[in-house]
Structures are given as structure tokens and as C-alpha cells.
Design a protein around this motif. Structure first.
Motif, mmCIF file in Angstrom:
data_model
loop_
_atom_site.group_PDB
_atom_site.id
_atom_site.type_symbol
_atom_site.label_atom_id
_atom_site.label_comp_id
_atom_site.label_asym_id
_atom_site.label_seq_id
_atom_site.Cartn_x
_atom_site.Cartn_y
_atom_site.Cartn_z
ATOM 1 N N ASN A 55 41.527 5.025 -13.211
ATOM 2 C CA ASN A 55 40.376 5.666 -12.445
ATOM 3 C C ASN A 55 39.218 6.295 -13.335
ATOM 4 O OD1 ASN A 55 38.736 7.792 -11.004
ATOM 5 N ND2 ASN A 55 40.093 7.550 -9.206
ATOM 6 N N ASN A 56 38.021 5.689 -13.519
ATOM 7 C CA ASN A 56 36.846 6.164 -14.222
ATOM 8 C C ASN A 56 36.563 7.719 -13.947
ATOM 9 O OD1 ASN A 56 36.932 3.584 -15.571
ATOM 10 N ND2 ASN A 56 35.056 2.930 -14.531
ATOM 11 N N ILE A 104 38.704 9.954 -13.461
ATOM 12 C CA ILE A 104 39.717 10.794 -14.115
ATOM 13 C C ILE A 104 39.374 10.538 -15.650
ATOM 14 C CG2 ILE A 104 42.160 11.061 -14.631
ATOM 15 C CD1 ILE A 104 42.664 10.307 -11.592
ATOM 16 N N LEU A 105 39.051 9.197 -15.853
ATOM 17 C CA LEU A 105 38.694 9.262 -17.571
ATOM 18 C C LEU A 105 37.597 10.048 -17.940
ATOM 19 C CD1 LEU A 105 39.508 5.270 -17.594
ATOM 20 C CD2 LEU A 105 40.843 7.193 -18.969
ATOM 21 N N GLN A 106 36.607 10.004 -17.038
ATOM 22 C CA GLN A 106 35.465 10.936 -17.363
ATOM 23 C C GLN A 106 36.116 12.321 -17.583
ATOM 24 O OE1 GLN A 106 32.128 10.208 -18.155
ATOM 25 N NE2 GLN A 106 32.130 12.295 -18.670
ATOM 26 N N GLN A 107 37.086 12.874 -16.558
ATOM 27 C CA GLN A 107 37.716 14.352 -16.707
ATOM 28 C C GLN A 107 38.165 14.285 -17.953
ATOM 29 O OE1 GLN A 107 39.627 14.459 -12.856
ATOM 30 N NE2 GLN A 107 37.742 15.166 -11.635
ATOM 31 N N ILE A 108 38.938 13.322 -18.323
ATOM 32 C CA ILE A 108 39.899 13.533 -19.424
ATOM 33 C C ILE A 108 38.714 13.589 -20.749
ATOM 34 C CG2 ILE A 108 41.311 12.329 -21.102
ATOM 35 C CD1 ILE A 108 42.501 11.190 -18.532
ATOM 36 N N TYR A 109 37.686 12.802 -20.860
ATOM 37 C CA TYR A 109 36.816 13.022 -21.872
ATOM 38 C C TYR A 109 36.090 14.605 -21.823
ATOM 39 C CZ TYR A 109 32.443 11.953 -24.428
ATOM 40 O OH TYR A 109 31.399 11.972 -25.401
ATOM 41 N N ASP A 110 35.829 14.836 -20.996
ATOM 42 C CA ASP A 110 35.097 16.062 -20.815
ATOM 43 C C ASP A 110 36.045 17.210 -21.321
ATOM 44 O OD1 ASP A 110 32.944 15.002 -19.616
ATOM 45 O OD2 ASP A 110 33.461 15.805 -17.749
ATOM 46 N N ARG A 111 37.406 16.959 -20.991
ATOM 47 C CA ARG A 111 38.439 17.962 -21.374
ATOM 48 C C ARG A 111 38.645 17.751 -23.089
ATOM 49 N NH1 ARG A 111 42.405 20.375 -18.259
ATOM 50 N NH2 ARG A 111 40.742 20.243 -16.874
ATOM 51 N N ASN A 118 32.858 4.868 -22.610
ATOM 52 C CA ASN A 118 31.739 4.714 -21.957
ATOM 53 C C ASN A 118 32.148 3.324 -20.921
ATOM 54 O OD1 ASN A 118 29.496 3.238 -20.857
ATOM 55 N ND2 ASN A 118 28.225 4.231 -22.600
ATOM 56 N N PRO A 119 32.320 3.358 -19.763
ATOM 57 C CA PRO A 119 32.788 2.480 -18.910
ATOM 58 C C PRO A 119 31.913 1.114 -18.780
ATOM 59 C CG PRO A 119 32.113 4.146 -17.419
ATOM 60 C CD PRO A 119 32.353 4.634 -19.179
ATOM 61 N N SER A 120 30.962 1.104 -19.338
ATOM 62 C CA SER A 120 29.818 0.069 -19.169
ATOM 63 C C SER A 120 29.691 -0.762 -20.552
ATOM 64 C CB SER A 120 28.480 0.495 -18.717
ATOM 65 O OG SER A 120 27.929 1.469 -19.466
ATOM 66 N N LYS A 121 30.129 -0.240 -21.580
ATOM 67 C CA LYS A 121 30.190 -0.821 -22.963
ATOM 68 C C LYS A 121 31.339 -0.982 -23.432
ATOM 69 C CE LYS A 121 25.790 1.518 -24.117
ATOM 70 N NZ LYS A 121 25.217 2.279 -25.148
ATOM 71 N N GLU A 122 31.506 -1.935 -24.627
ATOM 72 C CA GLU A 122 32.797 -2.177 -25.248
ATOM 73 C C GLU A 122 33.190 -0.847 -26.087
ATOM 74 O OE1 GLU A 122 35.840 -4.569 -26.553
ATOM 75 O OE2 GLU A 122 34.580 -4.704 -24.993
ATOM 76 N N PRO A 123 34.498 -0.448 -26.043
ATOM 77 C CA PRO A 123 34.848 0.599 -26.735
ATOM 78 C C PRO A 123 34.462 0.757 -28.335
ATOM 79 C CG PRO A 123 36.495 -0.001 -25.179
ATOM 80 C CD PRO A 123 35.507 -1.270 -25.411
ATOM 81 N N ASP A 124 34.153 1.799 -28.667
ATOM 82 C CA ASP A 124 34.007 1.795 -30.383
ATOM 83 C C ASP A 124 35.465 2.003 -30.783
ATOM 84 O OD1 ASP A 124 33.335 2.456 -33.008
ATOM 85 O OD2 ASP A 124 31.992 4.272 -32.461
ATOM 86 N N TYR A 125 36.056 1.123 -31.193
ATOM 87 C CA TYR A 125 37.425 1.162 -31.828
ATOM 88 C C TYR A 125 37.293 2.027 -33.340
ATOM 89 C CZ TYR A 125 38.308 -2.413 -28.062
ATOM 90 O OH TYR A 125 38.181 -2.999 -27.052
ATOM 91 N N THR A 126 36.405 2.509 -33.803
ATOM 92 C CA THR A 126 36.541 3.176 -35.012
ATOM 93 C C THR A 126 36.607 4.513 -34.645
ATOM 94 O OG1 THR A 126 34.119 3.581 -35.023
ATOM 95 C CG2 THR A 126 34.794 1.511 -36.203
ATOM 96 N N ILE A 136 40.270 3.927 -21.924
ATOM 97 C CA ILE A 136 39.702 2.616 -21.343
ATOM 98 C C ILE A 136 40.347 2.588 -19.867
ATOM 99 C CG2 ILE A 136 40.113 0.293 -21.369
ATOM 100 C CD1 ILE A 136 40.253 0.342 -24.434
ATOM 101 N N ASN A 137 39.775 2.045 -19.125
ATOM 102 C CA ASN A 137 40.352 1.752 -17.695
ATOM 103 C C ASN A 137 41.565 0.920 -17.843
ATOM 104 O OD1 ASN A 137 40.317 0.256 -15.058
ATOM 105 N ND2 ASN A 137 39.195 1.991 -14.319
ATOM 106 N N ALA A 138 42.622 1.239 -17.154
ATOM 107 C CA ALA A 138 43.771 0.246 -17.121
ATOM 108 C C ALA A 138 43.376 -1.147 -16.899
ATOM 109 C CB ALA A 138 44.851 0.707 -16.471
ATOM 110 N N LYS A 139 42.711 -1.303 -15.821
ATOM 111 C CA LYS A 139 42.146 -2.967 -15.411
ATOM 112 C C LYS A 139 41.496 -3.375 -16.711
ATOM 113 C CE LYS A 139 40.039 -5.510 -11.887
ATOM 114 N NZ LYS A 139 39.104 -5.417 -10.921
ATOM 115 N N SER A 140 40.677 -2.752 -17.256
ATOM 116 C CA SER A 140 39.699 -3.243 -18.336
ATOM 117 C C SER A 140 40.841 -3.696 -19.601
ATOM 118 C CB SER A 140 38.819 -2.219 -18.771
ATOM 119 O OG SER A 140 37.767 -2.015 -17.962
#
Length: 184
Positions: free
Chosen positions: A72-73, A75-82, A94-102, A108-112
Motif C-alpha cells: 500500500n503506497n 502506508i509506504l508514505q507513512q513509513i517514509y515520513d516516520r 517515490n512510487p512514480s519513479k525508479e528507486p534510487d538504489y544507491t 518499494i510497493n510489493a507489487k512493483s
């Protein structure tokens, strides 16, 4: 091996950054289970501080590569904020962009994640080779079932002595390992 004093010292650092943060005894126990048992299942009610426990564990493991999955994005935003409120800024979300793996922590959303694995996304697979800690953040109700060595059991029926099922995708093998069940 971590001890209670180390968890409390980190909690005090977080308290200096976020004065509203409080840590409770069961959260200390959950942190220690996650840090020292490596495979842990933390079960407590919604709003009991599981995200704070996870964020504190991330703060303690500040040199590790950590992957956090949730379906759930919001909840992921809440985790990020925490994480940010704990002074952890080396985070990719950032759910609309490729993650920054550095970054040290990638949300990441589990489905992604599944889509990247199914497509054999090279960047994601290379990132996974670097991951030290893997966190799946979910909230379960007492009637949610989990596969144990004695069969399916509801969370509310677990006593902490069970062996929990794991799945090895490469071999399609199911195997059982110990875990530590922490209830509020």
C-alpha cells in the motif's frame, strides 16, 4: 548482538530529533528480536508502534542496505515520513519513479517489486544482492493465518514456539525456521 542499552541510546538520539517519540518495553523487545534473531515476526495491534520499531531498527542498522516492502503506497508514505522524523534521510521513496538504489533504505510497493523480479530488472536484481535487511511491513488481524510446521494457525492462536514457513523461490522449496513472536 545488540542489547537493551544500545536500543535505548538510539531511542534517545531519535527523541532529540523527534521529541514526541516514546519507546515502550515491548518495542525494545521487538527491536532486540529483530536485531538479534534476524528472522522475527512482530505481531501487535494497529497503532501499537510497529512502524516506530522498524524505523528504530533501521536507525541502528545505519550502514546496512535495507529493503522495505508493503502493498500500500499510503502506508509506504507513512513509513517514509516516520524514517525522516527519526533523522534517517538516506531513503529512496517515490512510487512514480525508479528507486534510487544507491540509497541505504529503499521503499518499494510489493507489487512493483514482483514486477521487477518477473521482468528480471537488472538494476533491481543487482540492488537485491547488496540488501542486508529485508522488511515486509504488514498489519495482520488475529484471524489472519500463517503456515507453521503444525499447519495453518491464526495469529491470535500462536504461542511463539512454532516453526514458521519460508519459501525459497529458486528451488520452490518450503522450509521452516524459528522466529520470535512478540505480542503487545
Amino acid at each position: 548482538i545488540y542489547n537493551e542499552q544500545e536500543v535505548l541510546e538510539c531511542a534517545n538520539v531519535v527523541k532529540d530529533i523527534n521529541p514526541s517519540f516514546e519507546i515502550r518495553d515491548y518495542q525494545i523487545e521487538a527491536c532486540l528480536a529483530s536485531l538479534n534473531n534476524f528472522q522475527s515476526l512482530i505481531h501487535s495491534s494497529v497503532g501499537s508502534g510497529k512502524t516506530s520499531v522498524m524505523s528504530l531498527v533501521c536507525k541502528i542498522l545505519d550502514n546496512d542496505k535495507i529493503l522495505i516492502l508493503n502493498g500500500n503506497n499510503i502506508i509506504l508514505q507513512q513509513i517514509y515520513d516516520r524514517l525522516i522524523s527519526f533523522g534517517i534521510t538516506d531513503v529512496s521513496w517515490n512510487p512514480s519513479k525508479e528507486p534510487d538504489y544507491t540509497k541505504s533504505i529503499v521503499l518499494i510497493n510489493a507489487k512493483s517489486s514482483d514486477e521487477r523480479l518477473n521482468k528480471q530488472n537488472t538494476a533491481y536484481l543487482e540492488f537485491l544482492k547488496q540488501v542486508n535487511d529485508f522488511i515486509v511491513d504488514e498489519c495482520f488481524e488475529g484471524n489472519t493465518e500463517i503456515l507453521t510446521s503444525q499447519g495453518w494457525k491464526k495469529f491470535k492462536e500462536l504461542n511463539g514456539n512454532e516453526l514458521f514457513a519460508n519459501f525459497k523461490a529458486e528451488t520452490k522449496e518450503i522450509y521452516f525456521t524459528t522466529g520470535k513472536l512478540i505480542k503487545r
